[in-house]
Design an enzyme around this catalytic site. Structure first.
Site, mmCIF file in Angstrom:
data_model
loop_
_atom_site.group_PDB
_atom_site.id
_atom_site.type_symbol
_atom_site.label_atom_id
_atom_site.label_comp_id
_atom_site.label_asym_id
_atom_site.label_seq_id
_atom_site.Cartn_x
_atom_site.Cartn_y
_atom_site.Cartn_z
ATOM 1 N N HIS A 194 -6.857 -3.896 10.283
ATOM 2 C CA HIS A 194 -7.306 -3.997 9.340
ATOM 3 C C HIS A 194 -5.787 -4.778 8.722
ATOM 4 O O HIS A 194 -4.906 -4.932 9.367
ATOM 5 C CB HIS A 194 -7.027 -2.419 9.051
ATOM 6 C CG HIS A 194 -6.212 -1.616 8.947
ATOM 7 N ND1 HIS A 194 -6.406 0.127 9.256
ATOM 8 C CD2 HIS A 194 -4.324 -1.667 8.678
ATOM 9 C CE1 HIS A 194 -5.018 0.670 9.634
ATOM 10 N NE2 HIS A 194 -3.742 -0.399 9.227
ATOM 11 N N GLU B 101 -9.841 -1.688 5.124
ATOM 12 C CA GLU B 101 -10.703 -1.243 6.551
ATOM 13 C C GLU B 101 -11.779 -1.848 6.774
ATOM 14 O O GLU B 101 -11.727 -2.524 6.266
ATOM 15 C CB GLU B 101 -10.507 0.222 6.737
ATOM 16 C CG GLU B 101 -9.268 1.146 6.055
ATOM 17 C CD GLU B 101 -8.387 1.367 7.657
ATOM 18 O OE1 GLU B 101 -9.258 0.810 8.998
ATOM 19 O OE2 GLU B 101 -8.188 2.245 7.524
ATOM 20 N N ASP C 228 0.954 -1.374 -0.090
ATOM 21 C CA ASP C 228 0.575 -0.119 -0.423
ATOM 22 C C ASP C 228 1.322 1.302 -0.107
ATOM 23 O O ASP C 228 2.285 1.185 0.180
ATOM 24 C CB ASP C 228 -0.479 0.082 1.349
ATOM 25 C CG ASP C 228 -0.723 -0.274 2.840
ATOM 26 O OD1 ASP C 228 0.416 -0.151 2.683
ATOM 27 O OD2 ASP C 228 -1.074 -0.694 3.382
ATOM 28 N N ASN D 227 -7.542 -1.889 14.696
ATOM 29 C CA ASN D 227 -9.103 -2.266 14.259
ATOM 30 C C ASN D 227 -9.290 -3.355 13.576
ATOM 31 O O ASN D 227 -10.182 -3.779 12.878
ATOM 32 C CB ASN D 227 -9.833 -1.494 13.490
ATOM 33 C CG ASN D 227 -8.902 -0.749 12.255
ATOM 34 O OD1 ASN D 227 -8.541 -1.214 11.633
ATOM 35 N ND2 ASN D 227 -8.997 0.092 11.685
HETATM 36 C C1 GLP Z 1 -0.697 0.722 8.838
HETATM 37 C C2 GLP Z 1 -0.303 0.172 7.902
HETATM 38 C C3 GLP Z 1 -0.885 -1.675 7.864
HETATM 39 C C4 GLP Z 1 0.491 -2.064 8.540
HETATM 40 C C5 GLP Z 1 -0.319 -1.662 9.963
HETATM 41 C C6 GLP Z 1 0.326 -1.557 10.681
HETATM 42 O O1 GLP Z 1 -1.479 1.154 8.720
HETATM 43 N N1 GLP Z 1 -1.397 0.531 6.186
HETATM 44 O O2 GLP Z 1 -0.138 -2.078 6.479
HETATM 45 O O3 GLP Z 1 0.374 -3.063 8.493
HETATM 46 O O4 GLP Z 1 -1.404 -0.390 9.646
HETATM 47 O O5 GLP Z 1 0.587 -0.691 11.704
HETATM 48 P P1 GLP Z 1 2.430 -0.612 12.576
HETATM 49 O O6 GLP Z 1 2.805 -1.877 12.727
HETATM 50 O O7 GLP Z 1 2.989 0.690 13.006
HETATM 51 O O8 GLP Z 1 1.587 -0.812 13.554
#
Ligand code: GLP
Length: 240
Positions: free
Chosen positions: A137, A142, A67, A135
């Protein structure tokens, strides 16, 4: 789903990296699906170390990312491209042009269609690294009434904007839209490695491991449909 409970973040990163390293040794032309966020940074560090020590090489490997924020320049320090360069690509031996990320200048769905074509050409990934949102995702899919099978432009949930604001000067600076690989493409990997650490991930991890129902309001739950998922979770995320 195979659950590996790890002592802490470092232990989680090392154990997950060991699995990736053994796969790279076995198949140097490996196709990797990569993720951003704080969860995989430690894993990338262990891969960099193995590369530095000559244990592995990324010379024949390729990668594709999940992404990216919409409307963000790749030189912008908040872009996922910048993140990947800083935390991984600049330190290992990939050949130029073998690290792919989505890009979208605006909300036009044509950027999503373009990425679908790129994904089709890239083919099945051997390993997909994933984080999980608080949440539930995955990538930027989402919780919603419907989930997308393929790439789409998504409006970020308020909770995601809040969670990701820690990387920006203020919440207002967090982009409101992102381009994200869809659920079908995320799961089109032979092996999925999900990383979850810290207390903030406990509710999501608990639901993933305990709730046997599937709902679009918890995208990560669909991981249970995949035959080869490894969940590396630290004590805090596991026990809360
Ligand atoms: C972000 C990314 C995800 C990621 C998630 C968790 O928004 N788009 O790909 O896995 O949130 O992030 P983190 O590893 O910083 O907790």
């Amino acid at each position: 789903m195979k659950v590996i409970v790890c002592k802490d973040y470092d232990d989680m990163s090392k154990k997950a990296a060991d699995l990736v390293i053994s796969n790279i040794i076995e198949k140097p032309q490996i196709k990797l699906g990569l993720a951003t966020g704080s969860s995989p940074v430690g894993l990338y560090q262990y891969l960099i170390k193995a590369n530095d020590e000559g244990e592995i090489s990324f010379k024949y490997a390729k990668s594709i990312n999940l992404d990216e924020y919409v409307g963000i320049d790749s030189e912008n320090e908040h872009s996922y491209k910048y993140f990947m360069k800083k935390n991984f690509f600049d330190h290992v031996s990939f050949n130029e042009g073998t690290n792919i990320l989505p890009k979208a200048k605006d909300n036009d769905e044509k950027y999503a269609k373009d990425y679908d074509k790129i994904l089709d050409e890239f083919g099945q990934r051997d390993i997909q690294i994933l984080g999980i949102g608080e949440n539930g995702h995955v990538a930027f899919n989402e919780p919603a009434d419907k989930l997308n099978r393929r790439t789409s432009i998504v409006k970020l949930a308020d909770s995601t904007i809040e969670a990701n604001s820690r990387f920006f000067a203020s919440k207002e600076d967090v982009p409101k839209y992102a381009i994200s690989m869809g659920m079908a493409d995320i799961f089109n990997a032979k092996t999925i490695i999900l990383l979850a650490n810290g207390k903030k991930k406990h509710q999501a991890v608990k639901r993933l491991l305990e709730d046997e129902s599937l709902s679009t309001d918890f995208p990560a739950g669909f991981l249970s449909l995949h035959p080869n998922v490894y969940i590396y979770v630290d004590e805090e995320a596991y026990r809360g």
